[in-house]
Scaffold this motif. Structure first.
Motif, PDB file in Angstrom:
ATOM      1  N   ARG A   1     -26.517   3.520  15.091  1.00 30.77           N
ATOM      2  CA  ARG A   1     -27.675   3.860  15.905  1.00 30.77           C
ATOM      3  C   ARG A   1     -28.570   2.507  16.222  1.00 30.77           C
ATOM      4  O   ARG A   1     -28.570   1.810  15.344  1.00 30.77           O
ATOM      5  CB  ARG A   1     -28.475   4.610  14.849  1.00 30.77           C
ATOM      6  CG  ARG A   1     -29.838   5.373  15.377  1.00 30.77           C
ATOM      7  CD  ARG A   1     -30.982   5.192  14.437  1.00 30.77           C
ATOM      8  NE  ARG A   1     -32.066   5.961  14.857  1.00 30.77           N
ATOM      9  CZ  ARG A   1     -32.601   6.129  16.036  1.00 30.77           C
ATOM     10  NH1 ARG A   1     -32.587   5.170  16.798  1.00 30.77           N
ATOM     11  NH2 ARG A   1     -33.755   6.973  16.163  1.00 30.77           N
ATOM     12  N   HIS A   2     -28.962   2.515  17.418  1.00 30.66           N
ATOM     13  CA  HIS A   2     -29.883   1.369  17.786  1.00 30.66           C
ATOM     14  C   HIS A   2     -31.227   1.896  17.728  1.00 30.66           C
ATOM     15  O   HIS A   2     -31.831   2.966  18.165  1.00 30.66           O
ATOM     16  CB  HIS A   2     -29.467   0.928  19.132  1.00 30.66           C
ATOM     17  CG  HIS A   2     -30.100  -0.497  19.481  1.00 30.66           C
ATOM     18  ND1 HIS A   2     -31.528  -0.729  19.837  1.00 30.66           N
ATOM     19  CD2 HIS A   2     -29.369  -1.432  19.694  1.00 30.66           C
ATOM     20  CE1 HIS A   2     -31.490  -2.186  19.811  1.00 30.66           C
ATOM     21  NE2 HIS A   2     -30.328  -2.612  19.942  1.00 30.66           N
ATOM     22  N   PRO A   3     -32.193   1.035  17.026  1.00 32.92           N
ATOM     23  CA  PRO A   3     -33.652   1.396  16.937  1.00 32.92           C
ATOM     24  C   PRO A   3     -34.431   1.479  18.529  1.00 32.92           C
ATOM     25  O   PRO A   3     -35.534   1.957  18.412  1.00 32.92           O
ATOM     26  CB  PRO A   3     -34.210   0.292  16.333  1.00 32.92           C
ATOM     27  CG  PRO A   3     -33.212  -0.933  16.496  1.00 32.92           C
ATOM     28  CD  PRO A   3     -32.174  -0.310  16.653  1.00 32.92           C
ATOM     29  N   ASP A   4     -33.688   1.029  19.407  1.00 37.65           N
ATOM     30  CA  ASP A   4     -34.558   1.067  20.752  1.00 37.65           C
ATOM     31  C   ASP A   4     -34.436   2.763  21.512  1.00 37.65           C
ATOM     32  O   ASP A   4     -34.962   3.062  22.639  1.00 37.65           O
ATOM     33  CB  ASP A   4     -33.782   0.323  21.836  1.00 37.65           C
ATOM     34  CG  ASP A   4     -34.388  -0.870  21.609  1.00 37.65           C
ATOM     35  OD1 ASP A   4     -35.221  -1.186  20.648  1.00 37.65           O
ATOM     36  OD2 ASP A   4     -33.926  -1.889  22.278  1.00 37.65           O
ATOM     37  N   VAL A   5     -33.482   3.705  20.584  1.00 39.55           N
ATOM     38  CA  VAL A   5     -33.406   5.133  20.940  1.00 39.55           C
ATOM     39  C   VAL A   5     -34.609   5.943  19.994  1.00 39.55           C
ATOM     40  O   VAL A   5     -34.687   5.790  19.013  1.00 39.55           O
ATOM     41  CB  VAL A   5     -32.186   5.589  20.889  1.00 39.55           C
ATOM     42  CG1 VAL A   5     -31.924   7.109  21.423  1.00 39.55           C
ATOM     43  CG2 VAL A   5     -30.883   4.785  21.468  1.00 39.55           C
ATOM     44  N   PRO A   6     -35.453   6.704  20.904  1.00 38.06           N
ATOM     45  CA  PRO A   6     -36.393   7.588  20.269  1.00 38.06           C
ATOM     46  C   PRO A   6     -35.933   8.516  19.456  1.00 38.06           C
ATOM     47  O   PRO A   6     -34.631   9.038  19.614  1.00 38.06           O
ATOM     48  CB  PRO A   6     -37.289   8.129  21.371  1.00 38.06           C
ATOM     49  CG  PRO A   6     -36.576   8.064  22.574  1.00 38.06           C
ATOM     50  CD  PRO A   6     -35.437   6.841  22.222  1.00 38.06           C
ATOM     51  N   LYS A   7     -36.535   8.804  18.333  1.00 36.68           N
ATOM     52  CA  LYS A   7     -35.952   9.650  17.213  1.00 36.68           C
ATOM     53  C   LYS A   7     -35.856  11.141  18.023  1.00 36.68           C
ATOM     54  O   LYS A   7     -35.012  12.042  17.650  1.00 36.68           O
ATOM     55  CB  LYS A   7     -36.910   9.957  16.183  1.00 36.68           C
ATOM     56  CG  LYS A   7     -37.063   8.743  14.973  1.00 36.68           C
ATOM     57  CD  LYS A   7     -37.894   9.169  14.125  1.00 36.68           C
ATOM     58  CE  LYS A   7     -37.935   8.114  12.791  1.00 36.68           C
ATOM     59  NZ  LYS A   7     -39.115   7.023  13.204  1.00 36.68           N
ATOM     60  N   PHE A   8     -37.001  11.415  18.913  1.00 39.52           N
ATOM     61  CA  PHE A   8     -36.990  12.587  19.548  1.00 39.52           C
ATOM     62  C   PHE A   8     -35.590  12.870  20.469  1.00 39.52           C
ATOM     63  O   PHE A   8     -35.117  13.999  20.511  1.00 39.52           O
ATOM     64  CB  PHE A   8     -38.005  12.846  20.772  1.00 39.52           C
ATOM     65  CG  PHE A   8     -38.081  14.298  21.109  1.00 39.52           C
ATOM     66  CD1 PHE A   8     -38.806  15.256  20.107  1.00 39.52           C
ATOM     67  CD2 PHE A   8     -37.932  14.459  22.207  1.00 39.52           C
ATOM     68  CE1 PHE A   8     -38.872  16.605  20.625  1.00 39.52           C
ATOM     69  CE2 PHE A   8     -38.128  16.061  23.044  1.00 39.52           C
ATOM     70  CZ  PHE A   8     -38.523  16.817  22.092  1.00 39.52           C
ATOM     71  N   ALA A   9     -35.004  11.781  20.812  1.00 37.56           N
ATOM     72  CA  ALA A   9     -33.570  11.914  21.465  1.00 37.56           C
ATOM     73  C   ALA A   9     -32.635  12.650  20.669  1.00 37.56           C
ATOM     74  O   ALA A   9     -31.719  13.522  21.042  1.00 37.56           O
ATOM     75  CB  ALA A   9     -33.153  10.681  22.268  1.00 37.56           C
ATOM     76  N   PHE A  10     -32.568  12.177  19.423  1.00 36.26           N
ATOM     77  CA  PHE A  10     -31.527  12.746  18.644  1.00 36.26           C
ATOM     78  C   PHE A  10     -32.088  14.294  18.132  1.00 36.26           C
ATOM     79  O   PHE A  10     -31.097  15.095  17.724  1.00 36.26           O
ATOM     80  CB  PHE A  10     -31.403  11.783  17.378  1.00 36.26           C
ATOM     81  CG  PHE A  10     -30.805  10.577  17.847  1.00 36.26           C
ATOM     82  CD1 PHE A  10     -29.601  10.628  18.371  1.00 36.26           C
ATOM     83  CD2 PHE A  10     -31.573   9.333  17.575  1.00 36.26           C
ATOM     84  CE1 PHE A  10     -28.821   9.446  18.776  1.00 36.26           C
ATOM     85  CE2 PHE A  10     -30.802   8.156  18.152  1.00 36.26           C
ATOM     86  CZ  PHE A  10     -29.622   7.996  18.533  1.00 36.26           C
TER      87      PHE A  10
END
Ligand SMILES: Cc1cc2nc3c(=O)[nH]c(=O)nc-3n(C[C@H](O)[C@H](O)[C@H](O)COP(=O)(O)O)c2cc1C
Length: 172
Positions: free
Chosen positions: A58-67
């Motif tokens: 997991r990369h921190p540049d992907v928002p939680k909402f995407a997951f």
């Protein structure tokens, strides 16, 4: 000394046009299989991935909402499409255009998931990167209810659905 952000910005790996990154998980998202290209690009050995939660990359540049969107879809048996930035073992990153589908038992119960990723188009990334940055800033301010509202309002204003937007960005 360089900070992590700079190292990461310098260290992008791009998927090749014909690459397919494949992994399978159990119903909780623990990796049960990954293909050779996955290991090569992410820089891990099989034994470092199989048995681990998929958030290992997991990369921190992907928002939680995407997951959240991903899990809400796949748990309900709907396939998910999305653009995901992943973390390599060496601190670098790679972007993918991901599809996740559910795997079923002979009795129709979800027993796991399969994800296939291909190279994302550059125009899709140019669009999605600032959207993710905005969503992450909103998540820091007020959690996923804010980032979710931002994305859903954007889709409504543009008369689009999430899958409609993602597939049109990839040109599919
Ligand atoms: C089949 C499958 C593949 C996944 N692939 C990725 C992936 O490549 N990168 C990623 O960050 N999360 C992936 N996820 C989502 C992770 O399970 C997890 O939700 C995500 O990394 C966020 O983790 P966190 O909630 O612990 O921050 C995948 C999930 C499934 C079921």
């Amino acid at each position: 000394m360089k900070n992590i952000d700079i190292i990461s910005e310098d260290n992008e790996t791009k998927m090749a046009d014909n690459d397919f990154i494949i992994s399978k998980t159990d119903a909780k998202g623990v990796i049960t299989y990954c293909n050779e290209i996955f290991m090569t690009i992410a820089g891990y050995e099989e034994k470092e991935l199989v048995g681990k939660n998929h958030n290992v990359i997991r990369h921190p540049d992907v928002p939680k909402f995407a997951f959240k969107l991903a899990w809400d879809s796949i748990r309900n048996g709907k396939e998910f499409f999305g653009f995901v930035k992943n973390l390599k073992k060496d601190g670098g990153y790679y972007w993918v255009f991901a599809n996740i589908t559910a795997d079923y038992s002979e009795h129709g119960k979800i027993i796991g998931y399969t994800s296939v990723r291909r190279k994302p188009t550059q125009s899709a990334l140019d669009f999605i990167i600032p959207v993710y940055q905005k969503m992450i800033a909103l998540e820091k301010e007020g959690g996923i209810s804010l980032s979710g509202k931002y994305l859903l309002d954007f889709l409504e204003e543009n008369n689009s659905t999430y899958n409609g937007l993602i597939l049109s960005l990839q040109g599919e």
